[in-house]
Motif scaffolding. Sequence first.
Motif, mmCIF file in Angstrom:
data_model
loop_
_atom_site.group_PDB
_atom_site.id
_atom_site.type_symbol
_atom_site.label_atom_id
_atom_site.label_comp_id
_atom_site.label_asym_id
_atom_site.label_seq_id
_atom_site.Cartn_x
_atom_site.Cartn_y
_atom_site.Cartn_z
ATOM 1 N N ILE A 193 75.378 -50.825 42.115
ATOM 2 C CA ILE A 193 74.446 -49.599 40.720
ATOM 3 C C ILE A 193 75.186 -48.642 40.485
ATOM 4 O O ILE A 193 75.272 -48.038 39.747
ATOM 5 C CB ILE A 193 73.223 -50.310 40.675
ATOM 6 N N ILE A 194 75.215 -48.159 41.652
ATOM 7 C CA ILE A 194 75.751 -46.649 42.057
ATOM 8 C C ILE A 194 77.385 -46.346 41.522
ATOM 9 O O ILE A 194 77.586 -45.472 40.900
ATOM 10 C CB ILE A 194 75.545 -45.631 43.503
ATOM 11 N N THR A 195 77.809 -47.371 42.187
ATOM 12 C CA THR A 195 79.287 -46.960 41.604
ATOM 13 C C THR A 195 79.715 -47.031 40.166
ATOM 14 O O THR A 195 80.407 -46.777 39.497
ATOM 15 C CB THR A 195 80.322 -47.851 42.358
ATOM 16 N N ALA A 196 78.694 -48.081 39.436
ATOM 17 C CA ALA A 196 79.041 -48.230 38.063
ATOM 18 C C ALA A 196 78.644 -46.976 36.996
ATOM 19 O O ALA A 196 79.182 -47.513 36.004
ATOM 20 C CB ALA A 196 78.003 -49.620 37.838
ATOM 21 N N LEU A 235 77.454 -53.759 35.587
ATOM 22 C CA LEU A 235 76.694 -53.831 33.826
ATOM 23 C C LEU A 235 75.118 -53.671 33.961
ATOM 24 O O LEU A 235 75.060 -52.847 32.974
ATOM 25 C CB LEU A 235 76.543 -55.373 33.461
ATOM 26 N N LEU A 236 73.977 -53.227 34.298
ATOM 27 C CA LEU A 236 73.299 -53.486 34.036
ATOM 28 C C LEU A 236 72.855 -51.680 34.527
ATOM 29 O O LEU A 236 71.664 -51.774 33.851
ATOM 30 C CB LEU A 236 71.683 -54.035 35.050
ATOM 31 N N TRP A 241 69.044 -46.911 34.607
ATOM 32 C CA TRP A 241 69.402 -45.151 34.267
ATOM 33 C C TRP A 241 68.341 -45.041 33.243
ATOM 34 O O TRP A 241 67.936 -43.859 33.428
ATOM 35 C CB TRP A 241 70.800 -44.756 33.773
ATOM 36 N N ASN A 242 68.413 -45.647 31.646
ATOM 37 C CA ASN A 242 67.539 -45.236 30.767
ATOM 38 C C ASN A 242 66.191 -45.484 31.205
ATOM 39 O O ASN A 242 65.279 -44.831 30.166
ATOM 40 C CB ASN A 242 67.882 -45.846 29.054
ATOM 41 N N GLY A 243 66.083 -46.404 32.161
ATOM 42 C CA GLY A 243 64.693 -46.504 32.829
ATOM 43 C C GLY A 243 63.988 -45.328 33.637
ATOM 44 O O GLY A 243 62.607 -45.179 34.321
ATOM 45 N N LEU A 244 64.549 -43.864 33.846
ATOM 46 C CA LEU A 244 64.295 -42.958 35.166
ATOM 47 C C LEU A 244 63.530 -41.619 34.097
ATOM 48 O O LEU A 244 63.548 -42.491 32.579
ATOM 49 C CB LEU A 244 65.332 -42.744 35.176
ATOM 50 N N HIS A 245 62.547 -41.681 34.672
ATOM 51 C CA HIS A 245 61.936 -41.024 33.836
ATOM 52 C C HIS A 245 63.296 -39.265 33.308
ATOM 53 O O HIS A 245 64.202 -39.276 34.360
ATOM 54 C CB HIS A 245 61.188 -40.274 34.679
ATOM 55 N N ILE A 246 63.015 -38.530 32.347
ATOM 56 C CA ILE A 246 63.965 -36.986 32.879
ATOM 57 C C ILE A 246 63.871 -37.044 33.640
ATOM 58 O O ILE A 246 65.275 -36.144 34.142
ATOM 59 C CB ILE A 246 63.589 -36.612 31.316
#
Length: 406
Positions: A193-196, A235-236, A241-246
């Motif tokens: 996930i991090i390297t993607a 790929l997820l 990332w979009n699920g994190l708070h701003i």
Amino acid sequence: MNFYNKLKDAPLHWLVLVFILNVFGLMALYSISQDSVTLSMSSRFVKFLFWFFPAIGTFFFFFAIPKRFIHEYSYIAVVLAFASLFLPYLTGPVAGTYRWVSLSGVSYQPAETMKWLVIIALARYLSDNRFKLKKARSMFVPIVAVLIPTVVVVKQPDLGSAVIVMAPLIPLLYWVGVKPLHIFLLLAPILSIITAFNYYTFTAWIILIAVVLYLSQTTLRVMLTNFFVNIFLGLLTPLLWNGLHIYQKERVLVLLDLTRDPLGAAYQVIQSQTAIGSGGLWGKGFGRGTQTHLKFLPEQETDFIFSVIGEEFGFIAVAFILVLFAVLVLDMVQRAYRTSERFPSLVLFGIAALFMSHIFINVGMTVNLLPVKGLPLPFISYGGTFLVSCYSMLGLAMNMSVETND
């Protein structure tokens, strides 16, 4: 073994190390408080002093309690601790979060207890099922047992405590003898996930996974499953990332570029680096830290107290503190290695891993090596629940380090 003999065999120098760390914490809190209400009851310096009474009490309680009792009731304790994670939802939010329970003016953070009770429950499971952990699927139970409370803590939201709940899992699996290949496959999804975030790092990582799987000579089904699962998780990454708070995204981004938001997300780290850097070798002197006393440094009693010490007492003092922590943690690991019984050894090693995680993350975020997560420094930062929790773990660790017949 009676209490007196047990105390004689215990590593009492751990208490000396911890008391010295407490002194640094109290000096920093006194310095911070001296601009306003140093010795009033509302001062955090005075409040911190009062918290030593329950902290020392819990230390002796967990030091004296028989190991067989801890082993026998560990599952019940962790279930009760898990249930307590939902108590903040009954009492209402504090600063927009559900981390705290307030009773008669005293605040309690259930996640602090959860951190080390998970270790005890894991230690019991891993010690009782030692010879059943040779296959990868046998890790399913401990992983799920840690993931469930972690998800609840994340939702509070308290990402820092969630990381600490998860942190001892891999070290404990390694300590109990799980194959390095299985630990690699357990860590691989996180790194995928991090390297993607970058095409080239993700490609290099996937190639490395393919090579490791090929050299491991495992079955074709296992190789293909792990290979494609890691590609899928990569790929997820945009969805996660979009699920994190701003504010969480900004903390990660300023780790890479402090100039991105110097008056916003990067403000804490910039002030922390300025405070530590301006302290030089010997510091500006007690009560003379400008970043501290002009209140440029935020959260100075808790998350950034290491920066206060760096500014007022200098590099020598912070290096000395890190040496004290290193001696404490390494001695715990050494005693865990020498302990003949599996359960005490795992508890001792898990507590050492938990302390190490706290220290690494707290110090790392003050110098911008890690994103800001809001984690205090053991035995130094202000925080009643946290101090009691740290002394409870110390009592447990000293208890487990003594060879007894109970």
